[in-house]
Write a protein that holds these residues in place. Structure first.
Motif, PDB file in Angstrom:
ATOM      1  N   ARG A   1      -0.700   7.304  -3.800  1.00 37.25           N
ATOM      2  CA  ARG A   1      -0.478   7.360  -5.244  1.00 37.25           C
ATOM      3  C   ARG A   1       0.322   8.590  -5.679  1.00 37.25           C
ATOM      4  NH1 ARG A   1      -6.040   9.204  -8.260  1.00 37.25           N
ATOM      5  NH2 ARG A   1      -6.813  10.683  -6.708  1.00 37.25           N
TER       6      ARG A   1
ATOM      7  N   LEU B   1      -7.689   1.431  -6.309  1.00 41.75           N
ATOM      8  CA  LEU B   1      -7.904   2.569  -5.424  1.00 41.75           C
ATOM      9  C   LEU B   1      -9.291   2.404  -4.825  1.00 41.75           C
ATOM     10  CD1 LEU B   1      -6.550   5.512  -7.620  1.00 41.75           C
ATOM     11  CD2 LEU B   1      -5.496   4.612  -5.544  1.00 41.75           C
TER      12      LEU B   1
ATOM     13  N   ARG C   1      -4.118  -4.086  -8.836  1.00 41.01           N
ATOM     14  CA  ARG C   1      -3.979  -2.804  -8.154  1.00 41.01           C
ATOM     15  C   ARG C   1      -5.327  -2.103  -8.157  1.00 41.01           C
ATOM     16  NH1 ARG C   1      -1.386   1.893 -11.416  1.00 41.01           N
ATOM     17  NH2 ARG C   1      -2.427   1.715 -13.427  1.00 41.01           N
TER      18      ARG C   1
ATOM     19  N   GLN D   1       0.846  -1.189   0.000  1.00 40.57           N
ATOM     20  CA  GLN D   1       0.000   0.000   0.000  1.00 40.57           C
ATOM     21  C   GLN D   1       0.881   1.239   0.000  1.00 40.57           C
ATOM     22  OE1 GLN D   1      -2.690  -0.265   3.323  1.00 40.57           O
ATOM     23  NE2 GLN D   1      -3.586  -2.199   2.646  1.00 40.57           N
TER      24      GLN D   1
ATOM     25  N   TRP E   1      -2.888   3.501  -3.216  1.00 38.48           N
ATOM     26  CA  TRP E   1      -2.914   2.310  -4.050  1.00 38.48           C
ATOM     27  C   TRP E   1      -2.781   1.065  -3.180  1.00 38.48           C
ATOM     28  CZ3 TRP E   1      -4.521   1.861  -8.754  1.00 38.48           C
ATOM     29  CH2 TRP E   1      -4.305   2.846  -9.711  1.00 38.48           C
TER      30      TRP E   1
ATOM     31  N   VAL F   1      -1.725  -2.670  -4.031  1.00 32.93           N
ATOM     32  CA  VAL F   1      -1.115  -3.437  -5.115  1.00 32.93           C
ATOM     33  C   VAL F   1      -0.834  -4.847  -4.597  1.00 32.93           C
ATOM     34  CG1 VAL F   1       0.767  -3.503  -6.792  1.00 32.93           C
ATOM     35  CG2 VAL F   1      -0.042  -1.303  -5.920  1.00 32.93           C
TER      36      VAL F   1
END
Length: 375
Positions: A43, A75, A73, A40, A87, A89
């Motif tokens: 962004r 949001l 990924r 995490q 983000w 991921v």
């Protein structure tokens, strides 16, 4: 700055950038299956834009580089319904490629099966080699992958491969032999090596290694959870091989000598197997999966006497005690979760079988249906 910087590479393993100011990184190591990871990061932070699908991340821990492929990924939405600034991921380590390759070697010749009998480590290496490193179809070659050193560990096993994933074959061989595996990243050569692993016996009943005992009594664990369940467990497998009705080859495999109410039976359809020895191994593999759940899950406290990666590691058999619950067990460290929040780190251990989720339950049920499909 985080203790474990994350390197980012493109799909051809060309270096792109480094991230060392992420909010959170979790790397989950599993003895019998590919590892998974989650990162995490805000962004707007430097180099977050390189976290794209199919790119690689790599992180060094315990003197070893681990690498994974970005596969997801997102949001997420905040509680206010707005798009998050962070983000999330996710992906698997490089061993995840074994989920993407089927056992196709020898399926179009001879018996249509790739039958192997030999030392467990060598059989595991064989299926990786012929399906991932040197397959007959060059389009199936997994780039950057090579075999690590061969130590010829484990007992003699038999395996019959046809259309399973390589990951499923490795898992079955792990259940049969007790061995595990991992795929490590070599930063200098930008290559990956497949390595078979053998855990250590660290219980109080042996003298080769200093014993490792986890218990709240010793102030080396916290947040301890316990689970013992026989709801879905089986201890007798009736395994049916080739043939029909009374002519069908059938063997019985049991854990101990269960009788009466303690006897819990399951039928295993193994029409892809031909010999009693093969049926016995299949039965033992399935009973290992269907075994009763006896799990302790806890967070390891680093200031205790045992250092993770040195005194104990994934795949070792350790001793765990839960006072007040009456549980004292020696079990394998089957899962290790390495948590790296931005304000510290933590290690969470699962001793025994991993607590099942819906995916693992469905996978276990599906195994008994795959035999007919692969014929």
């Amino acid at each position: 700055m985080n203790k474990y910087p994350v390197l980012i590479f493109d799909p051809e393993l060309r270096y792109l950038a480094q991230i060392d100011n992420y909010e959170y990184l979790q790397w989950t190591r599993r003895w019998r299956n590919p590892h998974t990871w989650e990162l995490q990061i805000n962004r707007n932070k430097t180099n977050a834009q390189f976290l794209q699908a199919d790119n690689f991340i790599a992180v060094k821990r315990g003197g070893k580089w681990r690498a994974g492929i970005i596969a997801h990924r997102e949001l997420p939405l905040t509680q206010e319904g707005k798009l998050s600034e962070t983000w999330t991921v996710k992906g698997r380590d490089f061993s995840g490629v074994f989920l993407e390759r089927l056992a196709l070697h020898m399926t179009d010749t001879g018996s249509g099966y790739d039958d192997q009998r030999g030392i467990a480590e060598q059989v595991m290496r064989h299926y990786v080699k012929v399906n991932c490193i040197e397959p007959s179809n060059p389009d199936r070659v997994i780039p950057f992958l090579q075999l690590g050193l061969n130590y010829a560990r484990g007992q003699t096993v038999e395996m019959r491969a046809r259309f399973q994933t390589v990951a499923a074959l490795l898992e079955n061989l792990s259940f049969a032999s007790g061995l595990g595996y991992e795929t490590l990243f070599d930063l200098e050569s930008t290559s990956f090596s497949f390595n078979v692993l053998s855990g250590r016996n660290l219980t109080p009943d042996q003298t080769e290694h200093p014993p490792v005992i986890f218990s709240p009594e010793f102030d080396n664990v916290e947040s301890m959870a316990f689970r013992h369940s026989i709801l879905d467990s089986k201890n007798v497998a009736i395994v049916g091989g080739k043939g029909e009705a009374q002519d069908r080859l059938v063997v019985s495999v049991a854990n101990g000598s269960p009788k009466g109410l303690r006897r819990r039976e399951v039928f295993i359809d193994a029409r892809d197997l031909e010999t009693a020895e093969q049926l016995l191994q299949r039965g033992n593999e399935r009973l290992a999966e269907y075994g009763e759940e006896l799990v302790m899950e806890f967070q390891h406290l680093p200031w205790g006497p045992f250092k993770y990666g040195v005194d104990f590691d994934l795949g070792d058999i350790v001793h765990a005690r839960y006072p007040g619950v009456g549980s004292t067990e020696s079990r394998i460290v089957g899962v290790v979760e390495e948590l790296t929040p931005d304000r510290g780190e933590a290690i969470r251990l699962v001793v025994g079988k991993e607590w099942p989720d819906l995916v693992s339950v469905l996978k276990a049920d599906r195994r008994n249906l795959e035999t007919e499909v692969r014929r």
